[in-house]
Motif scaffolding. Structure first.
Motif, short mmCIF file in Angstrom:
data_model
loop_
_atom_site.label_atom_id
_atom_site.label_comp_id
_atom_site.label_asym_id
_atom_site.label_seq_id
_atom_site.Cartn_x
_atom_site.Cartn_y
_atom_site.Cartn_z
N LEU A 102 -12.77 10.41 41.48
CA LEU A 102 -12.88 10.33 42.94
C LEU A 102 -12.08 11.14 43.59
O LEU A 102 -11.70 10.75 44.42
N ARG A 103 -11.38 11.47 43.11
CA ARG A 103 -10.67 12.23 44.01
C ARG A 103 -9.58 11.44 44.63
O ARG A 103 -9.42 12.52 46.27
N ASN A 104 -9.27 10.29 44.55
CA ASN A 104 -8.17 10.27 45.61
C ASN A 104 -7.31 8.74 44.92
O ASN A 104 -7.52 8.14 43.72
N ILE A 105 -5.90 8.61 45.20
CA ILE A 105 -5.15 8.28 44.39
C ILE A 105 -4.94 6.82 44.06
O ILE A 105 -5.06 5.67 43.80
N SER A 106 -5.45 5.82 46.05
CA SER A 106 -6.13 4.63 45.45
C SER A 106 -7.43 3.66 44.78
O SER A 106 -7.40 2.74 43.90
N ALA A 107 -8.18 5.14 44.70
CA ALA A 107 -9.45 4.67 44.09
C ALA A 107 -9.01 5.09 42.66
O ALA A 107 -9.68 4.36 41.54
N THR A 108 -8.18 6.11 42.17
CA THR A 108 -7.18 6.36 40.77
C THR A 108 -7.09 4.53 39.94
O THR A 108 -7.18 4.15 39.48
N ILE A 109 -5.63 4.33 41.10
CA ILE A 109 -4.88 3.27 40.85
C ILE A 109 -6.19 1.97 40.57
O ILE A 109 -6.16 0.97 39.38
N ILE A 110 -7.08 1.57 41.18
CA ILE A 110 -7.26 0.25 41.53
C ILE A 110 -8.29 0.19 40.15
O ILE A 110 -8.36 -0.94 39.20
N PRO A 111 -9.21 1.10 39.34
CA PRO A 111 -9.76 0.54 38.04
C PRO A 111 -8.58 0.73 36.98
O PRO A 111 -9.29 0.28 35.88
N SER A 112 -7.45 1.77 37.03
CA SER A 112 -6.76 1.77 36.31
C SER A 112 -6.31 -0.02 35.74
O SER A 112 -5.55 0.05 34.82
N VAL A 113 -5.94 -0.86 37.32
CA VAL A 113 -5.20 -2.11 37.08
C VAL A 113 -6.11 -2.38 35.97
O VAL A 113 -5.33 -3.16 35.24
N ALA A 114 -7.17 -2.33 36.28
CA ALA A 114 -7.69 -2.85 34.81
C ALA A 114 -7.43 -3.09 33.18
O ALA A 114 -7.72 -4.13 32.36
N VAL A 115 -6.49 -1.85 33.29
CA VAL A 115 -6.71 -1.75 31.25
C VAL A 115 -5.46 -2.72 31.39
O VAL A 115 -5.80 -3.19 30.36
N PRO A 116 -4.23 -2.24 31.73
CA PRO A 116 -3.34 -2.88 31.25
C PRO A 116 -3.59 -4.57 31.25
O PRO A 116 -2.81 -5.68 30.18
N LEU A 224 -14.62 -7.81 32.01
CA LEU A 224 -15.32 -8.60 33.30
C LEU A 224 -15.14 -9.11 34.14
O LEU A 224 -15.38 -9.40 35.22
N VAL A 225 -14.01 -10.81 33.37
CA VAL A 225 -14.01 -11.19 35.11
C VAL A 225 -12.83 -10.61 36.10
O VAL A 225 -12.66 -10.73 37.01
N ILE A 226 -11.69 -9.81 35.31
CA ILE A 226 -11.73 -8.59 36.46
C ILE A 226 -11.95 -8.01 36.92
O ILE A 226 -11.58 -7.94 38.20
N SER A 227 -13.05 -7.81 36.33
CA SER A 227 -13.98 -6.07 37.08
C SER A 227 -15.23 -7.24 38.93
O SER A 227 -15.00 -6.49 39.41
N LEU A 228 -15.20 -7.94 38.47
CA LEU A 228 -15.54 -9.09 39.02
C LEU A 228 -15.32 -9.65 39.85
O LEU A 228 -15.50 -10.38 41.51
N THR A 229 -13.82 -9.91 39.55
CA THR A 229 -12.38 -10.74 41.09
C THR A 229 -11.51 -10.14 41.60
O THR A 229 -11.72 -8.68 42.25
N THR A 230 -10.81 -9.42 40.49
CA THR A 230 -9.63 -8.83 40.80
C THR A 230 -9.70 -7.00 41.68
O THR A 230 -9.46 -6.77 42.41
N THR A 231 -11.23 -6.34 40.76
CA THR A 231 -11.61 -5.00 41.47
C THR A 231 -11.43 -5.23 42.68
O THR A 231 -11.61 -4.81 43.70
#
Length: 839
Positions: A102-116, A224-231
């Motif tokens: 994605l070559r974008n900082i904000s786009a990188t941080i958003i899905p990475s939040v789902a991991v922790p 699954l819940v995080i990807s459909l709500t938080t993301t």
């Protein structure tokens, strides 16, 4: 401590049992082996024990030292630390993947939040379920890092795509999440269904992997819940994207790759028969490799610990056995990879009964960074230990995961059973000798103990009856002389001492001493040690020693012969031939030689059993061992009355072989049912499952390339692959079906556009899962051998399946769609014909 009465007049201050020897670092020691209770935290237990050691040492004499010889928690701490580092590395790699695409900082941080967040949420559910952080649960979390980000990537990428096309951020978040909501649900639920057969599996394997599968399933559900709500919420607030163009408006590297994929996909669709033939060949190769790959139960771990079983000649004395134990320990201590060595031998050592000719050795190795592997250490020690005559020390690496509770000389056991004990005693040594020369097996031994020495004593029943000497008196006299009987206790203000009676140790070394043992026959009631603390055989009046008379021994030998096998604390008989003396001797024994009665008989059900223990040679598997044993028994002509089977870990391995195909088929059926319910179709689930053969081929080829057995951990990796690789087909099919229904496109045009449209999320999710498994596949750190087959199978399967499914899935989709239309038309025509035929 004990006061020992020897030679009637000599009193020594000694240990309570001097037929026991414990050694630590070559010095006599008292060994205390601690075991944690079930469900106890081993690290907390070890820390608590170490905290009490200073208080224990302060209460002991100044010349006694308390040392920790072997600490099992050191390797556990190192393994947990390495697993935690692996987890952190996996999260970092997944984050890098998102940034590169994605070559974008904000786009990188958003899905990475789902991991922790997914991992922390999993911790909370694990806590509520009473699960602990162990090797399997941490392994599940490590693998989950590549899975939990998949859903977030799919949602975020679709939102970013709409924003790149000029749609406002909030509107793109709503529309993007709505478009892929069903896709994400299908991916997650079908992945969880893969684990359903494991969750329902019983036995040891079911209990062992239940926590692993539950932990992984929880992580997927939370993601699954995080990807459909938080993301979507984070995308609506913070996502900023740029057009995927390089300098001066030129396409970026990824755009050029996607354009190239479009050209090759066009060629594949034009040559669909060739692609279909490649798919069929992949299915056949998958079946062949599944049966051809070498099998194993669990990978051989290097835990930094070795356990050794010392087995000497069955006629050996305790004094000689002590010398051999010291020799073996000195040889092991001299190895540069060894840190500490402790060992013990003797009757009753280890808290229970053990034979004189056996001993146990525990070895702790230096940290893995300072030494070679445990297999190399064992290979280096075997020839040195074989030079000690009259005994053999069998060494085996301690494993974290091992089934079966029996002790043996090696890691694996093969038990022979027969209704005829003599057949078993005849053929077991022959089989052991043949297997010792087999290149597949090492450290072969058996638990048969029927070659010891024994002394037969004969009681002259007539004479003992005439003199009033009972067998109990004879029994007590022998026990007083050789059994280390406690006869009294001496108390003082600070301590107490057990008084132990025995003859002097110099009289233990020959059975000729039995000629010098006398039994009192003087008048008076016997006050033996079994009723009081008095010396057995003492009477109320004085006794006078008389000479030995043995004239009547032969007359009663045949009727009264009893064998003393040396088992237990009382003798089974003694020979007495007397005249009218008040003190009579035990006369010469009737025979002395090889024992025809086994020292230990192992019964299993209605059969007499003998267990053969063995380890595996380097690069050999348990399936190789099974073939080697079967071929050897057939070559020797072992009679049909003797039948054998694996026991312990090897038996669970055999059970896992029978369950492998059932588990895989059950996972496929469960996934097909769920996908059929979601898509309301019998055909589309088949298209999705068509991605699996290439994944199986890739996993098996990768394992064979690195010479790793297809073990239980590798099979778990294949099951994970089943849940992973089908996401490519799900993302393609969802958009193709939507294009057909909403836009009225032809199937070929719809699947072509879907493949190009979903190429980026397919590549991103595959790379995330692949890099999440790279760290376990590298096999670095303590306990890495357990994780490595899982990682290698996932990496190999994802690489090959990614290459093939990008082309085979659209081709199979078109063929099955044509079949679906043909079948629908046929059913429609038949229904119309039946309707027209009605009156």
């Amino acid at each position: 401590a004990a006061v020992r009465l020897t030679d009637v007049a000599e009193v020594t201050d000694s240990v309570q049992d001097n037929r026991n020897l414990g050694m630590s670092e070559g010095q006599p020691s008292v060994l205390v082996i601690l075991y944690r209770q079930p469900n106890a935290n081993i690290i907390e237990t070890v820390d608590a024990v170490k905290a009490e050691l200073p208080h224990l040492e302060a209460a002991m004499p100044a010349d006694m030292n308390v040392n920790v010889a072997i600490d099992r928690s050191t390797t556990i701490r190192a393994s947990l630390r390495d697993t935690e580092l692996t987890l952190v590395l996996a999260v970092m790699l997944v984050t890098v993947v998102v940034f590169l695409f994605l070559r974008n900082i904000s786009a990188t941080i958003i899905p990475s939040v789902a991991v922790p967040i997914s991992i922390f949420g999993t911790f909370g559910v694990m806590y509520l379920l009473g699960y602990s952080l162990d090797i399997l649960s941490l392994m599940a979390l490590t693998i989950a890092t590549g899975f939990v980000v998949d859903d977030a990537i799919v949602v975020m990428e679709n939102i970013a795509r709409h924003m790149e096309e000029g749609m406002p951020r909030l509107q793109a978040a709503f529309r993007g999440a709505r478009e892929v909501g069903f896709t994400v649900l299908s991916i997650s639920l079908s992945l969880i269904m893969v684990f359903l057969p494991i969750l329902l599996m019983g036995g040891i394997l079911g209990r062992l992997f239940r926590e692993f599968t539950v932990t992984l399933s929880i992580a997927i559900l939370v993601s699954l819940v995080i990807s459909l709500t938080t993301t979507p919420m984070l995308c609506a607030l913070f996502l900023k994207t740029d057009q995927a163009r390089g300098p001066e408006g030129r396409p970026s590297l990824f755009e050029r790759v996607r354009i190239g994929y479009g050209h090759t996909l066009t060629w594949a669709l034009r040559h669909s028969l060739l692609v279909l033939a490649i798919f069929i060949a992949t299915v056949g190769l998958n079946v062949y490799l599944f049966y051809a790959a070498p099998r194993g139960f669990f990978p051989q771990q290097d835990t930094g610990r070795i356990i050794g079983s010392l087995q000497a000649d069955q006629s050996i004395s305790f004094q000689s056995m002590s010398v051999k134990l010291k020799q073996m320990i000195d040889i092991v201590r001299a190895d540069p990879a060894v840190d500490t060595v402790v060992g013990f031998t003797g009757v009753g050592s280890g808290g229970g009964f053990s034979q004189i000719n056996t001993g146990t050795v525990f070895v702790s190795l230096k940290p893995i960074s300072q030494r070679v592997t445990v297999d190399e250490v064992l290979a280096r020690l075997r020839p040195k230990l074989a030079q000690v005559p009259g005994g053999r020390l069998y060494l085996a690496a301690v494993q974290d995961l091992r089934a079966g509770g029996r002790q043996s000389n090696a890691q694996y056991q093969y038990t022979l059973q027969s209704e005829n004990a003599q057949d078993l005693y005849t053929w077991t040594p022959k089989l052991v000798d043949a297997l010792e020369h087999n290149p597949v097996l090492t450290d072969v031994s058996s638990d048969q103990q029927q070659r010891g020495l024994e002394t037969y004593l004969t009681i002259d029943r007539d004479t003992t009856a005439r003199l009033g000497v009972s067998p109990l008196q004879i029994d007590n006299t022998l026990y007083d002389a050789f059994g280390q009987r406690q006869v009294s206790t001496i108390y003082n203000p600070l301590n107490q001492y057990h008084v132990v009676m025995e003859v002097a140790p110099r009289y233990w070394e020959s059975p000729e001493i039995l000629r010098e043992v006398y039994v009192s026959t003087a008048a008076g009631g016997v006050r033996g040690a079994q009723s009081t603390n008095a010396v057995a055989g003492t009477v109320s009046s004085a006794s006078v020693t008389a000479s030995a008379v043995a004239a009547d021994t032969a007359r009663n030998q045949a009727a009264n012969q009893l064998a003393n096998t040396g088992r237990g604390n009382t003798s089974t008989g003694a020979a007495v031939a007397t005249a009218a003396e008040t003190m009579v001797p035990l006369v010469a024994f009737s025979s002395f030689g090889p024992d025809t009665t086994p020292l230990a008989v192992n019964h299993q059900g209605h059969f007499v059993a003998s267990t053969i223990s063995f380890n595996l040679a380097p690069d050999k598997s348990l399936s190789d061992a099974a073939r080697a044993i079967a071929e050897t028994m057939a070559r020797l002509g072992v009679p049909g009355s003797i039948h054998g089977s694996f026991q312990g870990t090897a038996r669970v391995f055999q059970q896992s072989l029978s369950n492998e195909l059932v588990l895989i088929l059950a996972a496929l059926v469960a996934m097909y049912v769920v996908l059929g319910m979601l898509y309301e179709s019998y055909v589309h689930p088949i298209t999705i499952l068509s991605t699996l053969p290439s994944a199986g081929v890739g996993a098996l080829l990768a394992l064979m390339m690195f010479r790793i057995e297809f073990s239980l951990m590798a099979m778990i990796g294949v099951l994970l692959l089943i849940g992973l690789v089908k996401k490519n087909a799900i993302m393609m099919i969802d958009f193709a079906i939507d294009a057909e229904r909403r836009e009225g496109r032809a199937p070929a045009e719809a699947i072509y556009q879907a493949c190009l449209l979903r190429f980026r999320p397919i590549m991103m999710t595959t790379m995330a899962a692949l890099l999440g498994a790279v760290s376990p596949a590298l096999g670095i750190g303590e306990g890495a051998e357990l994780r490595q087959p899982l990682g290698i199978s996932i990496v190999g399967g994802l690489i090959l399946s990614q290459i093939l499914t990008l082309y085979t899935t659209p081709v199979i989709y078109l063929y099955l769609d044509r079949f679906r239309l043909w079948w629908r038309d046929r059913v429609t025509r038949r229904a119309a014909a039946l309707e027209g035929a009605r009156p």
